[in-house]
Design a protein around this motif. Structure first.
Motif, PDB file in Angstrom:
ATOM      1  N   GLY A  76      16.883  33.171  39.847  1.00 20.84           N
ATOM      2  CA  GLY A  76      18.190  33.791  40.083  1.00 20.84           C
ATOM      3  C   GLY A  76      19.323  32.808  39.874  1.00 20.84           C
ATOM      4  O   GLY A  76      20.360  33.133  39.288  1.00 20.84           O
ATOM      5  N   ILE A  77      19.129  31.575  40.361  1.00 23.15           N
ATOM      6  CA  ILE A  77      20.149  30.539  40.182  1.00 23.15           C
ATOM      7  C   ILE A  77      20.322  30.212  38.699  1.00 23.15           C
ATOM      8  O   ILE A  77      21.445  30.092  38.192  1.00 23.15           O
ATOM      9  CB  ILE A  77      19.757  29.274  40.965  1.00 23.15           C
ATOM     10  CG1 ILE A  77      19.783  29.561  42.477  1.00 23.15           C
ATOM     11  CG2 ILE A  77      20.691  28.113  40.631  1.00 23.15           C
ATOM     12  CD1 ILE A  77      19.217  28.437  43.317  1.00 23.15           C
ATOM     13  N   THR A  78      19.197  30.096  37.983  1.00 23.83           N
ATOM     14  CA  THR A  78      19.241  29.802  36.551  1.00 23.83           C
ATOM     15  C   THR A  78      19.973  30.897  35.796  1.00 23.83           C
ATOM     16  O   THR A  78      20.841  30.623  34.954  1.00 23.83           O
ATOM     17  CB  THR A  78      17.811  29.656  35.988  1.00 23.83           C
ATOM     18  OG1 THR A  78      17.119  28.649  36.714  1.00 23.83           O
ATOM     19  CG2 THR A  78      17.847  29.285  34.516  1.00 23.83           C
ATOM     20  N   SER A  79      19.649  32.148  36.106  1.00 21.41           N
ATOM     21  CA  SER A  79      20.280  33.270  35.430  1.00 21.41           C
ATOM     22  C   SER A  79      21.779  33.311  35.708  1.00 21.41           C
ATOM     23  O   SER A  79      22.591  33.529  34.793  1.00 21.41           O
ATOM     24  CB  SER A  79      19.633  34.584  35.885  1.00 21.41           C
ATOM     25  OG  SER A  79      20.234  35.691  35.264  1.00 21.41           O
ATOM     26  N   ALA A  80      22.155  33.086  36.969  1.00 26.00           N
ATOM     27  CA  ALA A  80      23.580  33.113  37.331  1.00 26.00           C
ATOM     28  C   ALA A  80      24.340  31.990  36.628  1.00 26.00           C
ATOM     29  O   ALA A  80      25.466  32.193  36.147  1.00 26.00           O
ATOM     30  CB  ALA A  80      23.730  32.996  38.843  1.00 26.00           C
ATOM     31  N   SER A  81      23.735  30.806  36.554  1.00 28.46           N
ATOM     32  CA  SER A  81      24.394  29.669  35.904  1.00 28.46           C
ATOM     33  C   SER A  81      24.584  29.912  34.414  1.00 28.46           C
ATOM     34  O   SER A  81      25.643  29.646  33.843  1.00 28.46           O
ATOM     35  CB  SER A  81      23.573  28.394  36.128  1.00 28.46           C
ATOM     36  OG  SER A  81      23.424  28.114  37.495  1.00 28.46           O
ATOM     37  N   LEU A  82      23.527  30.437  33.766  1.00 33.07           N
ATOM     38  CA  LEU A  82      23.626  30.727  32.336  1.00 33.07           C
ATOM     39  C   LEU A  82      24.671  31.810  32.064  1.00 33.07           C
ATOM     40  O   LEU A  82      25.421  31.734  31.085  1.00 33.07           O
ATOM     41  CB  LEU A  82      22.263  31.157  31.800  1.00 33.07           C
ATOM     42  CG  LEU A  82      21.196  30.060  31.689  1.00 33.07           C
ATOM     43  CD1 LEU A  82      19.830  30.670  31.380  1.00 33.07           C
ATOM     44  CD2 LEU A  82      21.566  29.053  30.616  1.00 33.07           C
ATOM     45  N   SER A  83      24.715  32.814  32.934  1.00 34.37           N
ATOM     46  CA  SER A  83      25.707  33.877  32.770  1.00 34.37           C
ATOM     47  C   SER A  83      27.117  33.325  32.915  1.00 34.37           C
ATOM     48  O   SER A  83      28.031  33.723  32.175  1.00 34.37           O
ATOM     49  CB  SER A  83      25.469  34.984  33.804  1.00 34.37           C
ATOM     50  OG  SER A  83      24.213  35.599  33.604  1.00 34.37           O
ATOM     51  N   LEU A  84      27.305  32.403  33.864  1.00 36.18           N
ATOM     52  CA  LEU A  84      28.616  31.776  34.061  1.00 36.18           C
ATOM     53  C   LEU A  84      29.044  31.010  32.814  1.00 36.18           C
ATOM     54  O   LEU A  84      30.197  31.085  32.371  1.00 36.18           O
ATOM     55  CB  LEU A  84      28.559  30.839  35.267  1.00 36.18           C
ATOM     56  CG  LEU A  84      29.876  30.133  35.647  1.00 36.18           C
ATOM     57  CD1 LEU A  84      30.921  31.157  36.075  1.00 36.18           C
ATOM     58  CD2 LEU A  84      29.626  29.124  36.765  1.00 36.18           C
ATOM     59  N   LEU A  85      28.103  30.273  32.218  1.00 36.23           N
ATOM     60  CA  LEU A  85      28.398  29.540  30.989  1.00 36.23           C
ATOM     61  C   LEU A  85      28.750  30.500  29.851  1.00 36.23           C
ATOM     62  O   LEU A  85      29.700  30.283  29.107  1.00 36.23           O
ATOM     63  CB  LEU A  85      27.196  28.685  30.591  1.00 36.23           C
ATOM     64  CG  LEU A  85      26.929  27.427  31.409  1.00 36.23           C
ATOM     65  CD1 LEU A  85      25.574  26.828  31.021  1.00 36.23           C
ATOM     66  CD2 LEU A  85      28.042  26.397  31.199  1.00 36.23           C
ATOM     67  N   LYS A  86      27.974  31.562  29.732  1.00 27.82           N
ATOM     68  CA  LYS A  86      28.178  32.524  28.638  1.00 27.82           C
ATOM     69  C   LYS A  86      29.530  33.217  28.749  1.00 27.82           C
ATOM     70  O   LYS A  86      30.183  33.511  27.742  1.00 27.82           O
ATOM     71  CB  LYS A  86      27.049  33.550  28.633  1.00 27.82           C
ATOM     72  CG  LYS A  86      27.111  34.546  27.485  1.00 27.82           C
ATOM     73  CD  LYS A  86      25.898  35.455  27.490  1.00 27.82           C
ATOM     74  CE  LYS A  86      26.022  36.524  26.407  1.00 27.82           C
ATOM     75  NZ  LYS A  86      26.116  35.921  25.067  1.00 27.82           N
ATOM     76  N   GLU A  87      29.962  33.489  29.972  1.00 30.34           N
ATOM     77  CA  GLU A  87      31.226  34.192  30.185  1.00 30.34           C
ATOM     78  C   GLU A  87      32.434  33.265  30.144  1.00 30.34           C
ATOM     79  O   GLU A  87      33.564  33.705  30.379  1.00 30.34           O
ATOM     80  CB  GLU A  87      31.179  34.925  31.531  1.00 30.34           C
ATOM     81  CG  GLU A  87      30.161  36.064  31.554  1.00 30.34           C
ATOM     82  CD  GLU A  87      29.884  36.566  32.958  1.00 30.34           C
ATOM     83  OE1 GLU A  87      30.524  36.052  33.901  1.00 30.34           O
ATOM     84  OE2 GLU A  87      29.019  37.453  33.113  1.00 30.34           O
ATOM     85  N   GLY A  88      32.186  31.971  29.869  1.00 34.43           N
ATOM     86  CA  GLY A  88      33.295  31.028  29.752  1.00 34.43           C
ATOM     87  C   GLY A  88      33.776  30.448  31.063  1.00 34.43           C
ATOM     88  O   GLY A  88      34.883  29.895  31.130  1.00 34.43           O
ATOM     89  N   GLY A  89      32.983  30.559  32.094  1.00 33.64           N
ATOM     90  CA  GLY A  89      33.399  30.040  33.389  1.00 33.64           C
ATOM     91  C   GLY A  89      33.484  28.525  33.440  1.00 33.64           C
ATOM     92  O   GLY A  89      34.124  27.960  34.339  1.00 33.64           O
ATOM     93  N   MET A  90      32.851  27.842  32.500  1.00 33.57           N
ATOM     94  CA  MET A  90      32.905  26.373  32.440  1.00 33.57           C
ATOM     95  C   MET A  90      33.580  25.916  31.150  1.00 33.57           C
ATOM     96  O   MET A  90      33.352  24.824  30.667  1.00 33.57           O
ATOM     97  CB  MET A  90      31.478  25.807  32.498  1.00 33.57           C
ATOM     98  CG  MET A  90      30.672  26.342  33.643  1.00 33.57           C
ATOM     99  SD  MET A  90      30.638  25.394  35.143  1.00 33.57           S
ATOM    100  CE  MET A  90      30.338  23.745  34.776  1.00 33.57           C
ATOM    101  N   GLY A  91      34.384  26.809  30.585  1.00 36.77           N
ATOM    102  CA  GLY A  91      35.069  26.470  29.343  1.00 36.77           C
ATOM    103  C   GLY A  91      34.498  27.252  28.176  1.00 36.77           C
ATOM    104  O   GLY A  91      33.380  27.762  28.225  1.00 36.77           O
ATOM    105  N   GLU A  92      35.288  27.364  27.134  1.00 34.72           N
ATOM    106  CA  GLU A  92      34.871  28.100  25.960  1.00 34.72           C
ATOM    107  C   GLU A  92      33.725  27.379  25.223  1.00 34.72           C
ATOM    108  O   GLU A  92      33.706  26.155  25.162  1.00 34.72           O
ATOM    109  CB  GLU A  92      36.056  28.297  25.009  1.00 34.72           C
ATOM    110  CG  GLU A  92      37.126  29.238  25.541  1.00 34.72           C
ATOM    111  CD  GLU A  92      36.606  30.650  25.748  1.00 34.72           C
ATOM    112  OE1 GLU A  92      35.794  31.108  24.923  1.00 34.72           O
ATOM    113  OE2 GLU A  92      37.003  31.279  26.747  1.00 34.72           O
ATOM    114  N   LEU A  93      32.802  28.176  24.685  1.00 35.70           N
ATOM    115  CA  LEU A  93      31.672  27.634  23.940  1.00 35.70           C
ATOM    116  C   LEU A  93      31.773  28.080  22.484  1.00 35.70           C
ATOM    117  O   LEU A  93      32.236  29.187  22.197  1.00 35.70           O
ATOM    118  CB  LEU A  93      30.346  28.137  24.528  1.00 35.70           C
ATOM    119  CG  LEU A  93      30.045  27.755  25.986  1.00 35.70           C
ATOM    120  CD1 LEU A  93      28.785  28.496  26.445  1.00 35.70           C
ATOM    121  CD2 LEU A  93      29.839  26.261  26.117  1.00 35.70           C
ATOM    122  N   ASN A  94      31.327  27.201  21.599  1.00 42.84           N
ATOM    123  CA  ASN A  94      31.292  27.640  20.209  1.00 42.84           C
ATOM    124  C   ASN A  94      30.033  28.474  19.972  1.00 42.84           C
ATOM    125  O   ASN A  94      29.225  28.694  20.875  1.00 42.84           O
ATOM    126  CB  ASN A  94      31.385  26.450  19.236  1.00 42.84           C
ATOM    127  CG  ASN A  94      30.240  25.468  19.424  1.00 42.84           C
ATOM    128  OD1 ASN A  94      29.113  25.863  19.699  1.00 42.84           O
ATOM    129  ND2 ASN A  94      30.532  24.180  19.302  1.00 42.84           N
TER     130      ASN A  94
END
Length: 215
Positions: free
Chosen positions: A56-74
């Motif tokens: 659950g923690i892994t999924s939430a963290s990956l979702s946060l990254l995907k949604e731009g919560g830690m900055g935009e991704l290329n």
């Protein structure tokens, strides 16, 4: 003759005593095996339960990254995050299946039945199934009667069964059609629901293993 009869009676008594002793040993061994199996089931069920938290923690963290919560991704990192999320989701699904198996063995599975509008339910299953990685030569179809009744069932469990069948069809069908179908036989208050595919099928020699554990 009397001596022979007495000897035979003594032998019979000895044999009966041995059989009774062996029977007690087998009963004790069987009870021990049942208890060991019960403990194993409980332990593995707890392990499966505990695995959910880090997933659950892994999924939430990956979702946060995907949604731009830690900055935009290329595009490249975003693609790998998407793949990782799918892998985590698949692993979580496998754990859920394992957890359900343990609950079945321990007799703790409960069904939550409710009246379901069958046409909408099957359309939602079809929509989910469209997301499976079908081969280019495979067409997924939904073949249901125009008018289907409401059905008393556990929607979560029936959806689980259908998606398992569809996942299996996806693995073993390289061309042709996979069909989700539902029809109500004439003069019947039951509905026949199933999945039909054009895959190679199960060899006759292996069909005796169907519905056995781990087969």
């Amino acid at each position: 003759q009397a001596a022979v009869a007495i000897e035979n009676a003594a032998l019979n008594d000895e044999l009966e005593a041995r059989v009774a002793a062996r029977t007690r040993e087998l009963e004790k061994s069987w009870q021990e095996l049942v208890e060991v199996n019960r403990l194993r089931t409980v332990w593995l069920g707890n392990v499966a339960h505990d695995l959910r938290a880090p997933l659950g923690i892994t999924s939430a963290s990956l979702s946060l990254l995907k949604e731009g919560g830690m900055g935009e991704l290329n595009e490249d990192p975003n693609e790998w995050i998407t793949k990782s999320l799918k892998a985590v989701s698949h692993t979580s699904s496998l754990i859920d299946d394992l957890f359900d198996l343990f609950k079945l063995e321990s007799g703790t599975v409960t069904l939550n039945s409710e009246m379901i509008e069958l046409k909408s339910f099957l359309q939602s299953v079809y929509s989910v199934a469209l997301g499976l990685p079908w081969s280019d030569g495979v067409t997924l179809e939904l073949d249901i009667q125009p008018s289907l009744p409401y059905l008393l069932m556990d929607p979560q469990r029936i959806r689980q069964v259908l998606l398992n069948l569809l996942s299996n069809a996806q693995k073993f069908t390289t061309e042709g059609t996979v069909v989700i179908y539902a029809r109500q036989p004439a003069d019947s208050d039951e509905v026949l629901i199933g999945v039909r595919d054009s895959g190679e099928g199960i060899a006759l020699d292996n069909q005796t293993s169907l519905f056995q554990r781990f087969q």
